[in-house]
Design a protein around this motif. Sequence first.
Motif, short mmCIF file in Angstrom:
data_model
loop_
_atom_site.label_atom_id
_atom_site.label_comp_id
_atom_site.label_asym_id
_atom_site.label_seq_id
_atom_site.Cartn_x
_atom_site.Cartn_y
_atom_site.Cartn_z
N GLY A 32 41.32 40.87 41.93
CA GLY A 32 40.01 41.49 41.76
C GLY A 32 39.91 42.85 42.39
N SER B 292 36.22 37.93 38.83
CA SER B 292 37.15 39.01 38.45
C SER B 292 37.13 39.31 36.96
CB SER B 292 38.58 38.67 38.89
OG SER B 292 38.64 38.41 40.26
N ARG B 293 36.00 39.09 36.31
CA ARG B 293 35.94 39.37 34.87
C ARG B 293 35.35 40.76 34.66
NH1 ARG B 293 32.32 35.76 32.71
NH2 ARG B 293 30.87 37.20 31.74
N GLY C 96 40.01 38.82 32.38
CA GLY C 96 39.80 38.05 33.61
C GLY C 96 41.03 37.24 33.94
N LYS C 97 41.02 36.62 35.12
CA LYS C 97 42.17 35.86 35.58
C LYS C 97 42.34 34.58 34.77
CE LYS C 97 43.03 35.64 39.98
NZ LYS C 97 43.04 35.26 41.42
N PRO D 219 36.26 33.23 32.17
CA PRO D 219 36.46 33.20 33.62
C PRO D 219 35.28 33.87 34.31
CG PRO D 219 37.77 34.94 32.65
CD PRO D 219 37.16 34.19 31.50
N MET E 247 45.90 38.39 35.21
CA MET E 247 44.87 38.86 34.31
C MET E 247 45.28 38.60 32.86
SD MET E 247 42.73 39.82 36.52
CE MET E 247 41.46 40.80 35.74
N SER F 17 45.01 41.03 39.73
CA SER F 17 44.62 39.63 39.61
C SER F 17 43.82 39.13 40.80
CB SER F 17 45.87 38.75 39.44
OG SER F 17 46.79 38.97 40.49
N GLU G 59 36.91 41.10 26.84
CA GLU G 59 36.79 40.41 28.13
C GLU G 59 38.16 40.27 28.77
OE1 GLU G 59 34.01 39.65 29.53
OE2 GLU G 59 32.62 39.92 27.88
#
Length: 206
Positions: free
Chosen positions: A81, A49-50, A8-9, A46, A16, A79, A6
Motif C-alpha cells: 500500500g 490498498s485498492r 488491489g492486492k 479488495p 497487486m 503490495s 480497479e
Amino acid sequence: SDSCTEIGKSPQTNQMAVWCPVENQSTSRYVVIETNGTQWVSDTLPIPSRVTALDWTFSPDSNRILYVTDQDTLAIIDSSGSFLELPVMSTEYSEGLFRRQLQWSRDGERVLVYGYGIGAAQCRLEAEIPCWLVFNATTGELLWKDEYFSGSDATFSPDGNWVACFYAPVPNTGYYFLLHSIISHKEELIFNDFAVFTFTWVERNN
C-alpha cells in the motif's frame, strides 16, 4: 462489462492485481488478472490498498504498479500500500501516435513517463507542453527530462542508462533519433531518412 480500472492486492498471491468487472445477472463478479498472467474469478473487490487506475504497467518484479490515477496524476503503489506520487499529469494519446507512456527499466529502479511535468519537472517553462521524463522509482527524484520534446515513442536501453527518442523536426528537415544518457546528460545523434514511430532495444551477442 466495464473497463479494468480497479487495482488491489490479490488474496491468492499477496501482490497487486487488476480487477475487471464481468456481467453475471446483476451480481457483481470480477476477473482477477495476476501479474504472472493467470486469472480467476472473485465475488468481491479488495478493500485495502485498492486504487482506481486509468492506465497502468507492472514493475519487473511484479510487486509495484506505475499507473495513472483517476485524477490524471501519475503514481507508484506496491503490495504493502506504499504510495509514491510523481509530479506529472497524464496526457491523452493524440494524432494517432503510439506512445508507451508508462515504462519501467528492467531492474525496476527507474520509470520513463510521458506527460505534463509539474514544478521542477515542468517540460518547458514558457509553455505548458508534455514531454518524456525519467524518475527514480523509489524516491521520485527527477533524473532526466526531454529538452527536445519528442511526441513519438521512447524506450529505455536494457541497462536503464539511456533513453532513445525519435524526432521529426518542424519544419521538417529530416527524421532522427537521439540517445540520451540519464546520468551524464549527454546526447548521441543518429540520423535516419525515414520515420519510425515505435521501436525497441535488443541485446546482441558478439
